[in-house]
Design an enzyme around this catalytic site. Structure first.
Site, PDB file in Angstrom:
ATOM      1  N   TYR A 112     103.897  45.292  33.324  1.00 31.68           N
ATOM      2  CA  TYR A 112     104.869  44.977  34.367  1.00 31.68           C
ATOM      3  C   TYR A 112     105.605  43.686  34.038  1.00 31.68           C
ATOM      4  O   TYR A 112     105.029  42.763  33.442  1.00 31.68           O
ATOM      5  CB  TYR A 112     104.162  44.760  35.703  1.00 31.68           C
ATOM      6  N   TYR A 151      97.548  51.338  32.328  1.00 30.09           N
ATOM      7  CA  TYR A 151      97.191  49.937  32.086  1.00 30.09           C
ATOM      8  C   TYR A 151      95.826  49.614  32.677  1.00 30.09           C
ATOM      9  O   TYR A 151      95.404  50.227  33.654  1.00 30.09           O
ATOM     10  CB  TYR A 151      98.272  48.988  32.625  1.00 30.09           C
ATOM     11  N   ARG A 161      94.481  52.194  35.297  1.00 31.48           N
ATOM     12  CA  ARG A 161      95.328  53.002  36.173  1.00 31.48           C
ATOM     13  C   ARG A 161      95.959  54.135  35.357  1.00 31.48           C
ATOM     14  O   ARG A 161      96.443  53.901  34.249  1.00 31.48           O
ATOM     15  CB  ARG A 161      96.493  52.167  36.761  1.00 31.48           C
ATOM     16  N   HIS A 164     101.784  55.817  36.467  1.00 28.65           N
ATOM     17  CA  HIS A 164     102.253  56.073  37.838  1.00 28.65           C
ATOM     18  C   HIS A 164     103.547  55.329  38.104  1.00 28.65           C
ATOM     19  O   HIS A 164     103.855  54.330  37.452  1.00 28.65           O
ATOM     20  CB  HIS A 164     101.201  55.648  38.870  1.00 28.65           C
ATOM     21  N   HIS A 166     105.433  53.650  41.514  1.00 27.47           N
ATOM     22  CA  HIS A 166     105.298  53.308  42.932  1.00 27.47           C
ATOM     23  C   HIS A 166     106.586  53.687  43.671  1.00 27.47           C
ATOM     24  O   HIS A 166     107.676  53.462  43.155  1.00 27.47           O
ATOM     25  CB  HIS A 166     105.088  51.804  43.095  1.00 27.47           C
TER      26      HIS A 166
END
Ligand code: FE
Lengths: 246, 204
Positions: A112, A151, A161, A164, A166
């Site tokens: 991120y 990640y 995770r 995905h 969000h």
């Protein structure tokens, strides 16, 4: 939006068994962030029936194109190019027009763009990771991005995770406000994830898994995933209690 | 066999996670140049009608630590008690007041601040007036489904005493978890996710 008659009914009761409970101890952060007392239940008032709506005028040309909206001119984000598309409908199956969708994600390597992010994977200088769009008159939306990477995160010793995206969704009433995550068909990581597993029902989890949609790919360019989003339905107002004096 | 009702299930919620700011307030999170400004940062302009107020506070977890990665949204009526929403059929709300605000908690202090106006009174479905209030929605890492509550105001005691929602709270000693306290020029509204001071959250 102008040709759509506004609805004013209260929303269906939320099925809280279908959603994850506040307290899900395998997702450790929820332990001290979950209310422990009973929620106060009451039927919607005007404060929940109404909600903000957003016009297409807030949107910039590249808001729904994460491959280019942060990239330097002539460059683009690195990764598997995908189209994410679908329809926002309510529990009655009616399309939700004018719904604002905001989405954010890690880059193709699972990193991120955030000052608190510590994963060693590289930043992509051409990828910001945010986008938004507004559904059309029938509730359809689409955007372009790269497929995010999985990640690791500090929960268990070795928790990862699944890939995905969000989503934050506004319907027509504030009681429809929803934040969720979209997963990708065929990802074995989905079923190991403590955040996914906070959802008790397997069918509810499957509702978050977007299908690979080869009919809507762009040949030689991008594959497509289809992700429909269901918001709370509204009751008809025909036989609602009348206000006193009406 | 009977006919199927055919209703769909609402998409399940998932936590907003630690990076909700990337998606909802990218400029705040340091991602400049994608959107001109973050949505919901300004609720009022110089033409907005009504008394300007400031609401500030923090969100505390069960250990008493303020959340520094939460996002709050508020939704409220204008000074005449009208919502700026297509579902508002009673009249036109003040076009200079959005009624909706969004604020990330400060990454160091955990504080949120909303510059808004005092809301007017909105009728309950039986016609009784609800006390002036602001709807709040809280998301963060560790919160699996957004938490909804209301802010009422401590200087509106007469209206609060008649409020149909506050009146149905069984444990009267918890009502004050929904009431913002005058603190200098602002109202202070701290939110407690757990513990003795746990805020009353709504299923609505
Ligand atoms: Fe994430």
């Amino acid at each position: 939006m102008s040709n759509i008659k506004p609805e004013t009914g209260a929303f269906f009761q939320r099925d809280r068994q279908w959603h994850p409970p506040a307290y899900a101890p395998d997702y450790k952060t929820s332990v001290v962030r979950s209310p422990q007392r009973a929620l106060l239940s009451f039927d919607n008032t005007l404060s929940e029936i109404t909600g903000p709506v957003f016009g297409h005028s807030i949107l910039g040309e590249l808001d729904n194109d994460l491959i280019h909206n942060f990239a330097k001119p002539g460059e683009s984000a690195i990764g598997q190019r995908i189209i994410v598309h679908g329809r926002v409908i309510d529990e009655r199956g009616k399309g939700v027009a004018g719904a604002l969708l905001e989405f954010w994600q890690a880059n193709a390597g699972g990193r991120y763009r955030h000052k608190r992010e510590g994963y060693v994977a590289a930043l992509d200088p051409n990828f910001g990771g945010c986008g938004r769009t507004i559904t059309d008159d029938e509730g359809y939306y689409r955007f372009r991005t790269v497929k995010p990477g999985a990640y690791p995160w500090p929960n268990g010793v070795n928790d990862w995770r699944p890939a995905h995206i969000h989503f934050s969704v506004f319907g027509h009433g504030f009681a429809q406000r929803l934040i969720t995550q979209m997963y990708f068909e065929g990802d074995p990581m989905i079923w190991n994830c403590p955040i996914v597993r906070s959802i008790p029902d397997k069918a509810a989890i499957e509702q978050l898994v977007a299908g690979l949609d080869m009919n809507n790919t762009i040949p030689m360019d991008a594959r497509a995933y289809k992700f429909d989003i269901v918001l709370r339905g509204r009751r008809s107002t025909l036989f609602e209690n009348r206000m006193e004096g009406n | 066999m009977v006919q199927q009702l055919g209703f769909l299930k609402e998409t399940p919620s998932q936590t907003a996670g630690p990076y909700v700011h990337i998606g909802c307030t990218p400029n705040f999170s340091g991602i400049a140049g994608v959107y001109e400004s973050d949505l919901g940062i300004a609720m009022v302009n110089d033409k907005t009608l009504g008394e300007r107020i400031t609401i500030r506070g923090r969100v505390f977890d069960g250990t008493g630590t303020p959340l520094r990665d939460a996002l709050l949204e508020i939704w409220q009526a204008d000074s005449n008690g009208l919502y700026n929403s297509p579902s508002e059929l009673r009249g036109a709300a003040d076009p200079n007041f959005t009624g909706w605000g969004r604020c990330p908690t400060d990454m160091e202090t955990g504080e949120f601040v909303f510059e808004t106006i005092r809301p007017g009174q909105v009728p309950y479905k039986d016609g009784r007036l609800m006390a002036p209030h602001v709807t709040v929605w809280i998301v963060a890492r560790g919160i699996n489904i957004g938490l909804q509550t209301r802010i009422y105001f401590d200087d509106q005691k007469a209206a609060n005493d008649q409020d149909p929602i506050l009146m149905r709270i069984e444990h009267k000693n918890r009502v004050n978890t929904l009431i913002a306290k005058r603190d200098g020029s602002a109202y202070l509204f701290d939110i407690h996710l757990q513990g003795d001071k746990e805020t009353i959250f709504f299923d609505v």
